[in-house]
Write a protein that holds these residues in place. Sequence first.
Motif, short mmCIF file in Angstrom:
data_model
loop_
_atom_site.label_atom_id
_atom_site.label_comp_id
_atom_site.label_asym_id
_atom_site.label_seq_id
_atom_site.Cartn_x
_atom_site.Cartn_y
_atom_site.Cartn_z
N CYS A 220 4.81 55.48 44.84
CA CYS A 220 6.18 55.71 44.53
C CYS A 220 6.42 55.22 43.14
O CYS A 220 5.70 54.41 42.40
CB CYS A 220 7.01 54.52 45.27
SG CYS A 220 6.93 54.83 47.12
N GLU A 221 7.42 56.05 42.39
CA GLU A 221 7.90 55.89 41.10
C GLU A 221 8.59 54.47 41.06
O GLU A 221 8.97 53.95 42.14
CB GLU A 221 8.94 56.81 40.69
CG GLU A 221 8.18 58.02 39.98
CD GLU A 221 9.26 59.13 39.95
OE1 GLU A 221 10.52 58.85 40.16
OE2 GLU A 221 8.77 60.30 40.08
N MET B 263 18.41 58.00 44.91
CA MET B 263 17.00 57.50 44.29
C MET B 263 17.44 56.14 43.87
O MET B 263 16.38 55.38 43.91
CB MET B 263 16.52 58.20 43.16
CG MET B 263 15.93 59.62 43.62
SD MET B 263 14.89 59.32 45.03
CE MET B 263 13.46 58.80 44.58
N GLN B 264 18.64 55.93 43.68
CA GLN B 264 18.98 54.44 43.12
C GLN B 264 18.54 53.43 44.41
O GLN B 264 18.33 52.51 44.56
CB GLN B 264 20.24 54.24 42.48
CG GLN B 264 20.71 52.58 42.45
CD GLN B 264 21.62 52.32 41.45
OE1 GLN B 264 21.92 53.03 40.76
NE2 GLN B 264 21.83 50.99 41.52
N TRP B 265 19.16 53.97 45.54
CA TRP B 265 19.09 53.35 46.67
C TRP B 265 17.66 53.35 47.32
O TRP B 265 17.15 52.26 47.96
CB TRP B 265 19.99 53.75 47.96
CG TRP B 265 21.34 53.84 47.62
CD1 TRP B 265 21.97 53.11 46.55
CD2 TRP B 265 22.39 54.22 48.56
NE1 TRP B 265 23.35 53.00 46.95
CE2 TRP B 265 23.73 53.86 48.10
CE3 TRP B 265 22.61 55.27 49.68
CZ2 TRP B 265 24.80 54.03 48.54
CZ3 TRP B 265 23.57 55.63 50.23
CH2 TRP B 265 24.72 55.06 49.68
N ALA B 266 16.80 54.33 46.94
CA ALA B 266 15.44 54.44 47.26
C ALA B 266 14.73 53.35 46.51
O ALA B 266 13.89 52.61 46.97
CB ALA B 266 14.90 55.54 47.08
N GLY C 52 9.63 57.11 55.88
CA GLY C 52 9.43 56.02 54.58
C GLY C 52 8.58 56.98 53.55
O GLY C 52 8.07 57.87 53.99
N PRO C 53 8.35 56.19 52.48
CA PRO C 53 7.49 56.89 51.54
C PRO C 53 6.02 57.22 51.76
O PRO C 53 5.52 58.20 51.17
CB PRO C 53 7.67 56.10 50.25
CG PRO C 53 8.10 54.71 50.47
CD PRO C 53 9.07 55.10 51.86
N LEU C 54 5.57 56.24 52.66
CA LEU C 54 4.16 56.35 52.99
C LEU C 54 4.02 57.38 54.30
O LEU C 54 2.76 57.72 54.75
CB LEU C 54 3.45 55.19 53.32
CG LEU C 54 3.55 53.97 52.10
CD1 LEU C 54 2.69 52.87 52.35
CD2 LEU C 54 2.86 54.77 50.88
N THR C 55 5.20 57.68 54.91
CA THR C 55 5.09 58.27 56.23
C THR C 55 4.47 59.86 55.66
O THR C 55 4.90 60.29 54.68
CB THR C 55 6.48 58.64 56.62
OG1 THR C 55 7.09 57.71 56.90
CG2 THR C 55 6.43 59.62 57.92
N GLY C 56 3.46 60.17 56.51
CA GLY C 56 2.91 61.72 56.25
C GLY C 56 1.82 61.56 55.31
O GLY C 56 0.92 62.47 55.13
N ARG D 195 13.69 52.48 57.69
CA ARG D 195 14.54 51.51 58.02
C ARG D 195 15.67 50.90 56.86
O ARG D 195 16.83 50.89 57.24
CB ARG D 195 13.96 50.17 58.44
CG ARG D 195 14.75 48.99 58.89
CD ARG D 195 14.00 47.78 59.51
NE ARG D 195 14.63 46.82 59.62
CZ ARG D 195 14.01 45.48 59.72
NH1 ARG D 195 12.71 45.54 60.10
NH2 ARG D 195 14.86 44.41 59.89
N GLY D 196 15.19 50.77 55.80
CA GLY D 196 16.04 50.24 54.64
C GLY D 196 16.91 51.14 54.21
O GLY D 196 18.24 50.90 54.14
N LEU D 197 16.25 52.03 53.91
CA LEU D 197 17.24 53.32 53.24
C LEU D 197 18.16 53.96 54.14
O LEU D 197 19.32 53.93 53.86
CB LEU D 197 16.26 54.34 52.45
CG LEU D 197 16.91 55.27 51.65
CD1 LEU D 197 17.77 54.89 50.43
CD2 LEU D 197 15.89 56.24 51.07
#
Lengths: 89, 615
Positions: free
Chosen positions: B529-530, B24-27, B63-67, B34-36
Amino acid sequence: METRVTIRIAFKLFASLSDYLPDGHRGNRLELDVDEGTTVAEMIHRYRVPERSAHLVLVNGHFVPPAERARRRLQDGDELAIWPPIAGG
Amino acid sequence: MGWNRKLLRVNLTAGTCSVEPLNMQWADEYLGSRGLATKYLVSEIDPKVDPLSPDNKMIMATGPLTGTMASTGGRYTVVTKGPLTGAIACSNSGGFFGAEMKFAGWDMVIFEGKSAKPVWLYIENDKAELRDAAGLWGKSCWETEEQIKDELQDPLVRISSIGKAGENQVLYACVVNDLHRAAGRSGVGAVMGSKNLKAVAIRGTKGVSGIKDFGAFLKATNDAKKVLADNAVTGQGLPKYGTQVLMNVINEIGALPTRNHRDVQFEDASKISAEAMHEKRESDGKTHLVTNAACFGCTIACGRISEIDKGHFTVKNSPKYWGASGGLEYEAAWALGAANGVGDLEALQYANLICNEQGMDPISFGATVGAAMELYELGILNDDIIGMAAPFGSAEALAKMVEMTAVGEGFGKELGMGSKRLCEKYGRPELSMSVKGQEFPAYDSRGIQGMGLAYATSNRGACHLRGYTVASEVLGIPVKTDPLATDGKPELVKAFQDATAVFDSAGICVFTSFAWTLADVQPQVAAACEGDWSMEKLNEVGERIWNMERMFNNAAGFTAKDDNLPPRLTQEPAKTGPAKGMVNGLAKMLPEYYQVRGWTPEGQPTAETRARLGL
Ligand code: SF4
């Protein structure tokens, strides 16, 4: 006596603007005889292309910004091409 | 929270599947997709690894918005070291597969090692298992999807697979999902093939849970959808004409690469354009285009579904191609058409169908055909070597070559190496129209100057989707700039590159950027996202991702010399159109770009830049 001098230009309307092309066009292009001195803006008005749809206006491939359209006079052999707002990728 | 906080690690050598918590630090630093996934990749592989060896890894990531209900939130990426380029590869696809991965409870799947025999991965919510793919090997992507659905007795399972091109390690093989969507570029399908992984099938029924602030997310996504609907491009232009509307535009401005970039305008452009796809054919009175189509959750629906002319020479004896199918999109129509001088729309759609069916990138394939045709015209290749006459403009040669390349037969094997290796082999490396080994897409950088810089500096080799300055230089989005000028382009390219990295990493389609800016994306990410997801942070994340990719490439052995264009574009002036007499001004733009990026004159991020971005 005043003589009317006409020039021949190509008028091209693409995508949803094709509907505004006068009869006689092949594909999206039509050759027209117009009075010398006709401006880009006059062509847009004459063929009732809605102003906000005349987004990408090119003369010989060069963009003519909105502010220059009323000043920009067409020359013999010019190709005037117009698109509505479009994009792709 | 947007993320599921869970990834699946599949060790193909050992045949194991294991669960890991998402870092989650990387997130928080790289957002997602792509980024993560790139952060995971660069942390786990040696940058010098042979892309087709078991030591390379391949990651499929959402990604966090996928789905979610964000418009176009169906995207996923395939990240690996690319075999076509040797650089970082990140190919993005729409369709429904990405959303399904999210619904099954996963953020990403990391594949490592190599299976001793062909396998496919089945994921059903929390359950993941490798299955024997002996019965699927040798099958096309279309057959693979059908067979897996049949075997599982589940028509709703979502599948990504490789066809024969990926199995044969065509260096620009792609990973195809939902029949005609593809993680298309840089040869990610060849990596999948090298691992003996035929397909990934996912069934997820859990939906997306854990949106941070659901009320705010609902509002943010609705507001953003309204922006798309009200915008003339995303609300009207793209659904009606698709990306193909560009064919006539780019030809008119003299930036349509034609016959391997010998010319910048194609006399038959109108015959292969969006407008032509809307016209009734003389042969059967039907239009080529049948309807448009949308990927998961997309309110734009730019996709094209077409029906080929049944009487056309390419398909008259092959009824399996007669149905409605995906294409043509602009890039494919250009690469299969103008790039090799072929003005036969039906032949282009046929070649496109084979690319989808067998999993090949039509851009690199078409551009490689263009190079082969030039070598043929120069007498370096001949009928004996190729197995046919292959002059520019030959639809017959195009149709035959696509079949040969997909299955790796005869000269098709050489075409499958891409234009760089092909042209090197025949002693004319300068005729490969590529950067870092990857072929150009559909814009000639003599007529659109900023794209020359975008191509030269793209982290995955020549590509339009890393920094699409065409939007500004040609289409006036967000503001019109002069395509023939180099001034201001370094800043423009950087801005596009960084912003695109954020769109890609969020899990949404970059085509939203014709209407959205980052300011439209930010409230959606912040509500899902948090953590703190301010504009400032998103900008920083985009720049961090770009620099991380660059540092991987530098460590892989790329230098400033590789930020280059073929001599044709910097020395041979355009012959016609507005750019007549011009070459690309890369030499002027590149040093300025390095400066704007905070890089040394050798193209390395300075210590200060790295510290600023936490790299
Ligand atoms: S805009 Fe087109 S490519 Fe993007 S998600 Fe929508 S349909 Fe798919």
